[in-house]
Design a protein around this motif. Structure first.
Motif, PDB file in Angstrom:
ATOM      1  N   ARG A 185       0.979  -7.377  -3.317  1.00  0.00           N
ATOM      2  CA  ARG A 185       2.190  -8.163  -3.551  1.00  0.00           C
ATOM      3  C   ARG A 185       1.896  -9.462  -4.306  1.00  0.00           C
ATOM      4  O   ARG A 185       2.590  -9.818  -5.259  1.00  0.00           O
ATOM      5  CB  ARG A 185       2.881  -8.476  -2.226  1.00  0.00           C
ATOM      6  CG  ARG A 185       4.250  -9.141  -2.405  1.00  0.00           C
ATOM      7  CD  ARG A 185       4.820  -9.565  -1.057  1.00  0.00           C
ATOM      8  NE  ARG A 185       5.013  -8.444  -0.166  1.00  0.00           N
ATOM      9  CZ  ARG A 185       6.116  -7.698  -0.129  1.00  0.00           C
ATOM     10  NH1 ARG A 185       7.113  -7.959  -0.961  1.00  0.00           N
ATOM     11  NH2 ARG A 185       6.222  -6.700   0.729  1.00  0.00           N
ATOM     12  N   GLU A 186       0.870 -10.186  -3.873  1.00  0.00           N
ATOM     13  CA  GLU A 186       0.558 -11.471  -4.510  1.00  0.00           C
ATOM     14  C   GLU A 186       0.161 -11.272  -5.972  1.00  0.00           C
ATOM     15  O   GLU A 186       0.594 -12.023  -6.857  1.00  0.00           O
ATOM     16  CB  GLU A 186      -0.570 -12.168  -3.740  1.00  0.00           C
ATOM     17  CG  GLU A 186      -0.850 -13.584  -4.221  1.00  0.00           C
ATOM     18  CD  GLU A 186      -1.854 -14.300  -3.338  1.00  0.00           C
ATOM     19  OE1 GLU A 186      -2.465 -15.275  -3.818  1.00  0.00           O
ATOM     20  OE2 GLU A 186      -2.034 -13.881  -2.168  1.00  0.00           O
ATOM     21  N   GLU A 187      -0.661 -10.265  -6.222  1.00  0.00           N
ATOM     22  CA  GLU A 187      -1.077  -9.972  -7.599  1.00  0.00           C
ATOM     23  C   GLU A 187       0.118  -9.576  -8.463  1.00  0.00           C
ATOM     24  O   GLU A 187       0.261 -10.033  -9.607  1.00  0.00           O
ATOM     25  CB  GLU A 187      -2.102  -8.841  -7.590  1.00  0.00           C
ATOM     26  CG  GLU A 187      -2.520  -8.371  -8.971  1.00  0.00           C
ATOM     27  CD  GLU A 187      -3.362  -7.104  -8.920  1.00  0.00           C
ATOM     28  OE1 GLU A 187      -3.540  -6.474  -9.985  1.00  0.00           O
ATOM     29  OE2 GLU A 187      -3.825  -6.739  -7.820  1.00  0.00           O
TER      30      GLU A 187
END
Length: 230
Positions: A29-31
């Motif tokens: 998700r963060e990437e």
């Protein structure tokens, strides 16, 4: 291969995808959010390629031929608000000899405001295998929208929520409202009691009539009401 058989193939693949889409989303998700900040909607293409990989592997293992990945040209996106756009991506599936047997469609909902997946993606089958016929089929809402299936939604990001005092709206349609418009009776009078009753039925639950539009020989009524407080 008959359409019911191809439908069963796609149904099995839904089980594979029901795990992969969420696991990739949670793990990366963060990437993916970072990719969205830099490149916009391309981030969803990366996500699709990653979570669809096990689906294509399963098809290949069963002897089918399909071109995997994500090709924007083999997709259409025409529906929904920017916070919940709907894109349909299609993959023509062929048998071991290269003959088309059907099209697998991936239905993805996504936001243009931030990297956010409002609801779970869905796979379904189409009999059509030529581009023009696929696009025509997807233009029919009844092909894409399944009222009889549960919808798995993801929590809204905080900045998507309405501020205190603001209100959002939900909408609904009634395609049978024209049935209440009766013609003249034997006495030459036109009565509207059935229409009054139908509109009052909607109003009793907070729905407000917004508009009526003729479509396909029928009259479609559009209603709205404020969303309930969270």
């Amino acid at each position: 291969m008959t359409q019911p058989v191809f439908d069963s193939v796609v149904r099995k693949l839904r089980t594979v995808m029901s795990v992969s889409w969420k696991s990739v989303l949670e793990e990366r998700r963060e990437e993916l959010a970072g990719l969205f900040a830099q490149y916009g909607d391309r981030a969803y293409g990366v996500w699709i390629q990653q979570f669809m990989a096990p689906v294509f592997e399963q098809l290949t293992a069963e002897g089918y031929i399909v071109k995997g990945g994500f090709n924007r040209n083999d997709s259409v996106e025409n529906w929904g608000p920017p916070e919940e756009r709907e894109r349909c991506v299609w993959y023509v599936v062929k048998d071991g000899e290269g003959a088309p047997i059907g099209t697998m469609v991936l239905q993805v909902y996504h936001s243009h405001r931030a990297f956010h997946v409002p609801r779970a993606p869905r796979l379904f089958a189409l009999e059509e295998t030529e581009r023009e016929r696929i696009v025509a089929a997807l233009s029919d809402a009844s092909v894409r929208v399944r009222w009889d299936l549960p919808t798995e939604r993801q929590p809204l990001p905080d900045d998507f929520r309405f501020a205190p005092g603001e209100a959002g709206w939900e909408y609904a349609t009634d395609v049978s409202i024209g049935d209440c418009l009766r013609g003249e009776d034997d006495d030459g009078q036109t009565h509207s009691w059935s229409l009054d009753d139908a509109l009052s039925h909607w109003g009793r639950y907070g729905w407000q009539l917004v508009s009526v539009v003729p479509a396909g020989g029928r009259i479609v009524a559009f209603f709205k009401r404020p969303l309930p407080a969270a």
